[in-house]
Design a protein around this motif. Structure first.
Motif, PDB file in Angstrom:
ATOM      1  N   SER A 294       0.828  -1.213   0.000  1.00  0.00           N
ATOM      2  CA  SER A 294       0.000   0.000   0.000  1.00  0.00           C
ATOM      3  C   SER A 294       0.857   1.255   0.000  1.00  0.00           C
ATOM      4  CB  SER A 294      -0.905   0.025   1.241  1.00  0.00           C
ATOM      5  OG  SER A 294      -1.846  -1.022   1.204  1.00  0.00           O
ATOM      6  N   PRO A 295       0.319   2.380  -0.473  1.00  0.00           N
ATOM      7  CA  PRO A 295       1.053   3.644  -0.400  1.00  0.00           C
ATOM      8  C   PRO A 295       1.439   3.960   1.042  1.00  0.00           C
ATOM      9  CG  PRO A 295      -0.897   3.866  -1.772  1.00  0.00           C
ATOM     10  CD  PRO A 295      -0.999   2.521  -1.103  1.00  0.00           C
ATOM     11  N   GLY A 296       2.656   4.411   1.225  1.00  0.00           N
ATOM     12  CA  GLY A 296       3.117   4.769   2.553  1.00  0.00           C
ATOM     13  C   GLY A 296       3.385   3.587   3.451  1.00  0.00           C
ATOM     14  N   TRP A 297       3.151   2.362   2.933  1.00  0.00           N
ATOM     15  CA  TRP A 297       3.352   1.127   3.696  1.00  0.00           C
ATOM     16  C   TRP A 297       2.547   1.131   4.988  1.00  0.00           C
ATOM     17  CZ3 TRP A 297       9.314   1.739   3.019  1.00  0.00           C
ATOM     18  CH2 TRP A 297       9.649   1.469   1.682  1.00  0.00           C
ATOM     19  N   ILE A 298       1.325   1.655   4.901  1.00  0.00           N
ATOM     20  CA  ILE A 298       0.456   1.689   6.061  1.00  0.00           C
ATOM     21  C   ILE A 298      -0.975   1.413   5.604  1.00  0.00           C
ATOM     22  CG2 ILE A 298       0.044   4.196   5.907  1.00  0.00           C
ATOM     23  CD1 ILE A 298       0.056   4.208   9.009  1.00  0.00           C
ATOM     24  N   ALA A 299      -1.741   0.715   6.447  1.00  0.00           N
ATOM     25  CA  ALA A 299      -3.138   0.428   6.130  1.00  0.00           C
ATOM     26  C   ALA A 299      -3.939   0.390   7.423  1.00  0.00           C
ATOM     27  CB  ALA A 299      -3.277  -0.893   5.378  1.00  0.00           C
ATOM     28  N   VAL A 300      -5.230   0.655   7.298  1.00  0.00           N
ATOM     29  CA  VAL A 300      -6.145   0.662   8.451  1.00  0.00           C
ATOM     30  C   VAL A 300      -7.324  -0.235   8.118  1.00  0.00           C
ATOM     31  CG1 VAL A 300      -7.594   2.071   9.966  1.00  0.00           C
ATOM     32  CG2 VAL A 300      -5.489   3.038   9.009  1.00  0.00           C
ATOM     33  N   SER A 301      -7.691  -1.093   9.051  1.00  0.00           N
ATOM     34  CA  SER A 301      -8.848  -1.963   8.870  1.00  0.00           C
ATOM     35  C   SER A 301      -9.776  -1.840  10.070  1.00  0.00           C
ATOM     36  CB  SER A 301      -8.429  -3.436   8.716  1.00  0.00           C
ATOM     37  OG  SER A 301      -7.769  -3.655   7.501  1.00  0.00           O
ATOM     38  N   GLY A 302     -11.073  -1.926   9.817  1.00  0.00           N
ATOM     39  CA  GLY A 302     -12.068  -1.873  10.877  1.00  0.00           C
ATOM     40  C   GLY A 302     -13.419  -2.252  10.325  1.00  0.00           C
ATOM     41  N   VAL A 303     -14.395  -2.285  11.190  1.00  0.00           N
ATOM     42  CA  VAL A 303     -15.726  -2.728  10.765  1.00  0.00           C
ATOM     43  C   VAL A 303     -16.586  -1.578  10.259  1.00  0.00           C
ATOM     44  CG1 VAL A 303     -15.712  -4.699  12.304  1.00  0.00           C
ATOM     45  CG2 VAL A 303     -16.595  -2.519  13.124  1.00  0.00           C
ATOM     46  N   THR A 304     -16.032  -0.381  10.205  1.00  0.00           N
ATOM     47  CA  THR A 304     -16.796   0.760   9.710  1.00  0.00           C
ATOM     48  C   THR A 304     -16.142   1.342   8.471  1.00  0.00           C
ATOM     49  OG1 THR A 304     -15.586   2.458  10.957  1.00  0.00           O
ATOM     50  CG2 THR A 304     -17.383   1.329  12.101  1.00  0.00           C
ATOM     51  N   GLY A 305     -16.937   2.016   7.655  1.00  0.00           N
ATOM     52  CA  GLY A 305     -16.410   2.669   6.463  1.00  0.00           C
ATOM     53  C   GLY A 305     -15.460   3.792   6.792  1.00  0.00           C
ATOM     54  N   GLU A 306     -15.536   4.302   8.021  1.00  0.00           N
ATOM     55  CA  GLU A 306     -14.654   5.391   8.429  1.00  0.00           C
ATOM     56  C   GLU A 306     -13.189   4.963   8.386  1.00  0.00           C
ATOM     57  OE1 GLU A 306     -14.285   9.445   9.910  1.00  0.00           O
ATOM     58  OE2 GLU A 306     -15.729   8.270   8.784  1.00  0.00           O
ATOM     59  N   ALA A 307     -12.929   3.679   8.581  1.00  0.00           N
ATOM     60  CA  ALA A 307     -11.554   3.189   8.542  1.00  0.00           C
ATOM     61  C   ALA A 307     -10.917   3.448   7.182  1.00  0.00           C
ATOM     62  CB  ALA A 307     -11.517   1.692   8.869  1.00  0.00           C
ATOM     63  N   GLU A 308     -11.712   3.387   6.126  1.00  0.00           N
ATOM     64  CA  GLU A 308     -11.180   3.633   4.784  1.00  0.00           C
ATOM     65  C   GLU A 308     -10.740   5.077   4.622  1.00  0.00           C
ATOM     66  OE1 GLU A 308     -13.781   2.338   1.715  1.00  0.00           O
ATOM     67  OE2 GLU A 308     -14.070   0.338   2.547  1.00  0.00           O
ATOM     68  N   ARG A 309     -11.516   6.001   5.177  1.00  0.00           N
ATOM     69  CA  ARG A 309     -11.135   7.412   5.065  1.00  0.00           C
ATOM     70  C   ARG A 309      -9.877   7.699   5.879  1.00  0.00           C
ATOM     71  NH1 ARG A 309     -11.619  12.112   7.746  1.00  0.00           N
ATOM     72  NH2 ARG A 309     -12.795  11.195   9.460  1.00  0.00           N
ATOM     73  N   ILE A 310      -9.802   7.135   7.086  1.00  0.00           N
ATOM     74  CA  ILE A 310      -8.615   7.314   7.915  1.00  0.00           C
ATOM     75  C   ILE A 310      -7.399   6.730   7.211  1.00  0.00           C
ATOM     76  CG2 ILE A 310      -7.526   6.704  10.110  1.00  0.00           C
ATOM     77  CD1 ILE A 310     -10.382   6.659  11.317  1.00  0.00           C
ATOM     78  N   GLN A 311      -7.583   5.575   6.594  1.00  0.00           N
ATOM     79  CA  GLN A 311      -6.481   4.954   5.858  1.00  0.00           C
ATOM     80  C   GLN A 311      -5.995   5.860   4.736  1.00  0.00           C
ATOM     81  OE1 GLN A 311      -6.156   0.627   4.445  1.00  0.00           O
ATOM     82  NE2 GLN A 311      -6.985   1.657   2.644  1.00  0.00           N
TER      83      GLN A 311
END
Length: 200
Positions: A104-121
């Motif tokens: 992934s870009p920046g070698w960082i990713a965020v996962s969670g059960v809400t769509g908000e995780a995608e925006r934070i990522q």
């Protein structure tokens, strides 16, 4: 709850940096469960402070040596003393995130059960790319500004002109990047606050 899983990049061609990073992170940040080696060249820790989690992640990103996965969600209660024994959606999300972070870009990713995780990522990937591309002079100037010095004071400390400090900060997009990181941290804290522990 926030679970952070970090995996060393190119570990087969580099020394093992896991133990030094475990020591550094556990002595620099307040952890709910301390970072520890979980398997091979990987480490994992548990935090409850979203803003701190994001700042920690950006510090690790800056080294260019790691892939970082941030998982947000519930955890099974009682949370065991050893991080590697933890269970629940947050741990599963962190596992998914660190695997995706490797490409992934920046070698960082965020996962969670809400769509908000995608925006934070998306925000953190953008910030991570900017952080990784900073020059050492820009980083030196920015750290002094973050410590509370004025540009004039930072210039005197670095032995350069105030204009040079300003140019370094502007080239690194220091202030906009800091704002993105801050807002991503606030958003992660808000998302995490909605999750409770789970009964086993």
């Amino acid at each position: 709850m926030i679970v952070i899983t970090i995996d060393q990049r190119k570990s087969r061609s580099r020394p093992d940096y896991v133990d030094p990073l475990v020591h550094q992170l556990n002595h620099s940040w307040e952890m709910l469960r301390a970072f520890e080696r979980t398997a091979g060249d990987e480490l994992q820790g548990v935090m409850s402070d979203g803003e701190a989690a994001v700042r920690l992640a950006m510090d690790v990103v800056a080294t260019g040596l790691w892939s970082i996965g941030i998982g947000v969600g519930s955890v099974v209660h009682p949370l065991p003393q050893q991080t590697r024994a933890g269970q629940g959606p947050a741990f599963e999300a962190a596992r998914d995130a660190v695997e995706r972070a490797k490409s992934s870009p920046g070698w960082i990713a965020v996962s969670g059960v809400t769509g908000e995780a995608e925006r934070i990522q998306a925000e953190l990937q953008l910030a991570a790319e900017l952080v990784r591309r900073r020059t050492r002079p820009a980083t030196e100037a920015g750290m002094l500004i973050d410590a509370g010095l004025t540009q004039k004071e930072a210039a005197a400390r670095l032995g350069v002109s105030q204009q040079a400090v300003s140019a370094r900060l502007n080239a690194a997009l220091w202030s906009p990047t800091a704002n993105v990181i801050r807002h991503a941290g606030l958003a992660l804290a808000e998302v995490s606050a909605h999750f409770d522990v789970m009964e086993p």
